[in-house]
Design a protein around this motif. Structure first.
Motif, PDB file in Angstrom:
ATOM      1  N   PHE A 197       0.774  -1.158  -0.063  1.00 30.19           N
ATOM      2  CA  PHE A 197      -0.046  -0.158   0.016  1.00 30.19           C
ATOM      3  C   PHE A 197       0.860   1.266  -0.180  1.00 30.19           C
ATOM      4  O   PHE A 197       0.566   2.129  -0.736  1.00 30.19           O
ATOM      5  CB  PHE A 197      -0.929   0.149   1.408  1.00 30.19           C
ATOM      6  CG  PHE A 197      -2.216  -0.764   1.111  1.00 30.19           C
ATOM      7  CD1 PHE A 197      -2.684  -0.695  -0.249  1.00 30.19           C
ATOM      8  CD2 PHE A 197      -2.606  -1.368   2.178  1.00 30.19           C
ATOM      9  CE1 PHE A 197      -3.901  -1.534  -0.273  1.00 30.19           C
ATOM     10  CE2 PHE A 197      -3.982  -1.973   2.333  1.00 30.19           C
ATOM     11  CZ  PHE A 197      -4.527  -2.183   0.708  1.00 30.19           C
ATOM     12  N   ALA A 198       1.817   1.311   0.966  1.00 29.31           N
ATOM     13  CA  ALA A 198       2.724   2.418   0.983  1.00 29.31           C
ATOM     14  C   ALA A 198       3.656   2.773  -0.172  1.00 29.31           C
ATOM     15  O   ALA A 198       3.795   4.068  -0.552  1.00 29.31           O
ATOM     16  CB  ALA A 198       3.701   2.297   2.473  1.00 29.31           C
ATOM     17  N   ALA A 199       3.738   1.836  -1.076  1.00 27.26           N
ATOM     18  CA  ALA A 199       4.694   1.778  -2.298  1.00 27.26           C
ATOM     19  C   ALA A 199       3.638   2.115  -3.423  1.00 27.26           C
ATOM     20  O   ALA A 199       4.420   2.658  -4.511  1.00 27.26           O
ATOM     21  CB  ALA A 199       5.094   0.569  -2.645  1.00 27.26           C
ATOM     22  N   GLY A 200       2.282   2.476  -3.047  1.00 23.36           N
ATOM     23  CA  GLY A 200       1.691   2.958  -4.459  1.00 23.36           C
ATOM     24  C   GLY A 200       1.135   1.911  -5.337  1.00 23.36           C
ATOM     25  O   GLY A 200       1.060   2.056  -6.594  1.00 23.36           O
ATOM     26  N   ASN A 201       1.340   0.443  -4.971  1.00 20.72           N
ATOM     27  CA  ASN A 201       1.193  -0.694  -5.979  1.00 20.72           C
ATOM     28  C   ASN A 201      -0.088  -0.606  -6.739  1.00 20.72           C
ATOM     29  O   ASN A 201      -1.075  -0.243  -6.090  1.00 20.72           O
ATOM     30  CB  ASN A 201       1.238  -1.913  -5.345  1.00 20.72           C
ATOM     31  CG  ASN A 201       2.700  -2.336  -5.073  1.00 20.72           C
ATOM     32  OD1 ASN A 201       3.690  -1.395  -5.144  1.00 20.72           O
ATOM     33  ND2 ASN A 201       3.098  -3.633  -4.530  1.00 20.72           N
ATOM     34  N   GLY A 202      -0.017  -0.813  -7.930  1.00 14.10           N
ATOM     35  CA  GLY A 202      -1.529  -0.562  -8.587  1.00 14.10           C
ATOM     36  C   GLY A 202      -1.991   0.789  -9.050  1.00 14.10           C
ATOM     37  O   GLY A 202      -3.229   1.115  -9.157  1.00 14.10           O
TER      38      GLY A 202
END
Length: 606
Positions: A283-288
């Motif tokens: 989530f923190a990495a902004g996946n998708g």
């Protein structure tokens, strides 16, 4: 949003998402070929295997081993899956494990593990483990890798749901989500024009129905009835645990969409603590293309540290510190009626129990038992009912030192309490004697008796629980409801005098006798604010009648902590309350009723 159809009855519990409103406002597998089983392993290798893993490795290709795998596969098809302490297998003959490693030496290389038949490999530096599905025949070979310090069964998630009491009928309610009015969300949107736009809410729960490619059955159905948005559609992280299994995630997103229809939504469905930390990181990495400003979860992980912040809670705290722009929100849990805490209060007994049904060689005579009663009216056990065919799990912890990441060099706790689950005639149904839990019974197992705890032929140290001061096991009840009794006996050394007991079943709720609700919050839910904001529940019906009493099953504080190195302390939790027993429609295949179009459900719990 459009709603339709008649309400159906379903008992689940939900206050967690309703509690997120103030935050929104303020924020404007391929089959593998397994290696052959090696010869009898050396003691230095066996010490790397936890008792459960050692039993699995020792019974490969035996009747007991095959039955254990079959029962696990069958349990995984049930609505709430197997008990959280149970090993999990797949149809390829693999078992899921944690491979603990020394951070100085580094994790075993994925290519090395793959060469031994491992799949779905996931490394968690935060927890110091590699999670993988490995062939049962390869357990000894994988344990022999120099980077592997210890092999254990993962800590599995349990949704914070409130199950129906034995014999009770589920609640019913209207189709509309009552929290929208009770919390003033509708009035707030009208008065301010704020609807959650610009905010993203990530949900961590058990699932969103059946996942096919990037499509979720629950989300698709909810979009067709206007219960979830189509643009942008909710994001589902299928890289973690295949997107999860179950339906509570869809219901949680429905509640957010009811109250904050402008918020972007995302979902991740972890099965283990490693999965959970990976969900946070993804989530923190902004996946998708989805990066939330709020992450809400409703999961508990029985067996994690309850007298301190263990490695899992510490990893969640470190995530919160590293990501100050993401607010974590969690459920307190629904364990208040199934929890007990207190101090060691011994009474004298004279009870001899053997770890074997065929030999008294290592039989031990216990002389002290925990008194759950009073001096004038002693009670050497706690009791509770279990429904027919239900699975009950118990956890017992005490306040000896809890090592964060035990390895093969971590010494075993020299102090030990043993735990025995019996029927009312004293027959031992499940037990912990020292380091080895009893294996699951087979059709050829002898009948239970008061005189032995059937550990089979592979039991190990009988005077220590292992590196961490926790005992736990499970029991699958037969076809008749009965009352069970849980006994705690002192076995060895001078164990800590503070104890916590958590008992729960897969399909029904009950109340322990005796029961102490205070302190029944643990894991990430016990972290202090601002790292985690923890919510508990008030019934929507009670709130509408201006009765703001906490639900009797909702976990409570204050939380008592105790470690030899730091002394004792208390932490006040939860942080705030919201309403539960609210209704949602859609929910994919969750609790559907053929007479309801579209289906709806009542969610009760934190």
């Amino acid at each position: 949003m459009p709603k339709g159809g008649k309400p159906m009855q379903h008992r689940l519990k939900y206050a967690l998402i309703l509690a997120a409103l103030p935050l929104l406002a303020s924020a404007a597998m391929a089959p593998t070929t397994a290696p052959t089983t090696p010869s009898t392993p050396a003691p230095a290798l066996l010490v790397k295997l936890s008792p459960q893993v050692a039993h699995i490795a020792a019974t490969v290709e035996t009747v007991a081993g095959r039955m254990l795998q079959t029962r696990s596969l069958n349990a995984q098809q049930q609505p709430y899956g197997p008990a959280p302490l149970a090993a999990r297998f797949n149809s390829n003959g693999q078992v899921q494990v944690y491979l603990h490693y020394n951070t100085q030496q580094g994790a075993p290389a994925p290519a090395t593990l793959q060469s031994l038949g491992a799949t779905r490999i996931l490394t968690s530096p935060e927890l110091g483990v590699v999670q993988a599905w490995v062939p049962t025949r390869a357990l000894y070979r994988i344990a022999a890798l120099p980077q592997v310090a210890r092999v254990t069964i993962p800590r599995y998630a349990v949704p914070a749901r409130n199950l129906a009491p034995i014999g009770a009928k589920p609640r019913s309610g209207s189709v509309d989500t009552q929290g929208d009015a009770l919390l003033g969300a509708a009035q707030f949107r009208t008065a301010t024009g704020l609807d959650g736009s610009g905010i993203s809410v990530g949900i961590i729960s058990n699932g969103v129905g059946t996942i096919s490619g990037s499509t979720s059955s629950d989300i698709t159905q909810d979009q067709s009835t206007g219960d979830l948005p189509t643009s942008p559609a909710p994001y589902v992280d299928t890289a973690v645990n295949g997107g999860g299994s179950g339906n509570e995630g869809a219901a949680m997103m429905e509640i957010v969409y009811d109250m904050a229809p402008g918020a972007a939504l995302g979902f991740c469905g972890p099965a283990t603590t490693v999965d959970f930390i990976t969900c946070l990181n993804n989530f923190a990495a902004g996946n998708g293309g989805f990066k939330p400003t709020i992450i809400a979860d409703d999961l508990g992980f029985p067996g994690v540290a309850m007298f301190t912040d263990g490695s899992f809670a510490t990893a969640v705290k470190n995530f919160a510190i590293a990501n100050p722009n993401i607010q974590l929100l969690t459920a307190a849990g629904n364990d208040a009626e199934q929890f007990w805490s207190g101090t060691w209060n011994p009474i004298t007994i004279n009870t001899t129990i053997s770890p074997s049904s065929t030999s008294n060689t290592n039989a031990y005579t216990y002389t002290q038992a925990q008194n759950f009663g009073t001096a004038g009216n002693p009670l050497p056990y706690m009791s509770f009912p279990v429904a027919a065919s239900d699975t009950v799990t118990y956890i017992v912890e005490w306040d000896d030192t809890w090592p964060l990441n035990p390895t093969s060099s971590t010494p075993n706790d020299p102090n030990d309490y043993d735990v025995f689950l019996t029927d009312t005639s004293g027959n031992i149904l499940a037990c912990n004697m020292g380091i080895t839990p009893s294996p699951a019974p087979t059709s050829s197992s002898p009948p239970p008796a008061p005189s032995y705890c059937n550990l089979g032929s592979n039991y190990g140290t009988l005077t220590s629980p292992g590196p961490q001061p926790v005992q736990g096991n499970q029991y699958v009840n037969g076809s008749t409801q009965q009352t069970l009794q849980l006994h705690i006996y002192k076995r060895n050394g001078t164990p800590g005098t503070n104890l916590k007991v958590l008992v729960f079943a897969n399909n029904h709720s009950f109340q322990l006798i005796p029961n102490t609700p205070a302190g029944s919050i643990y894991g990430q839910s016990a972290l202090p604010a601002p790292y985690e904001l923890t919510t508990t529940a008030i019934s929507a019906a009670d709130a509408a009648a201006s009765n703001f009493s906490i639900e009797p099953y909702a976990s409570e504080g204050p939380i008592f902590f105790s470690q030899p190195s730091t002394g004792t302390s208390t932490r006040q939790k939860p942080d705030f309350t919201a309403v539960d027993c609210v209704d949602v429609t859609g929910v994919g295949g969750f609790g559907q009723n053929n007479n309801t179009t579209p289906p709806s459900a009542t969610f009760c719990g934190t």
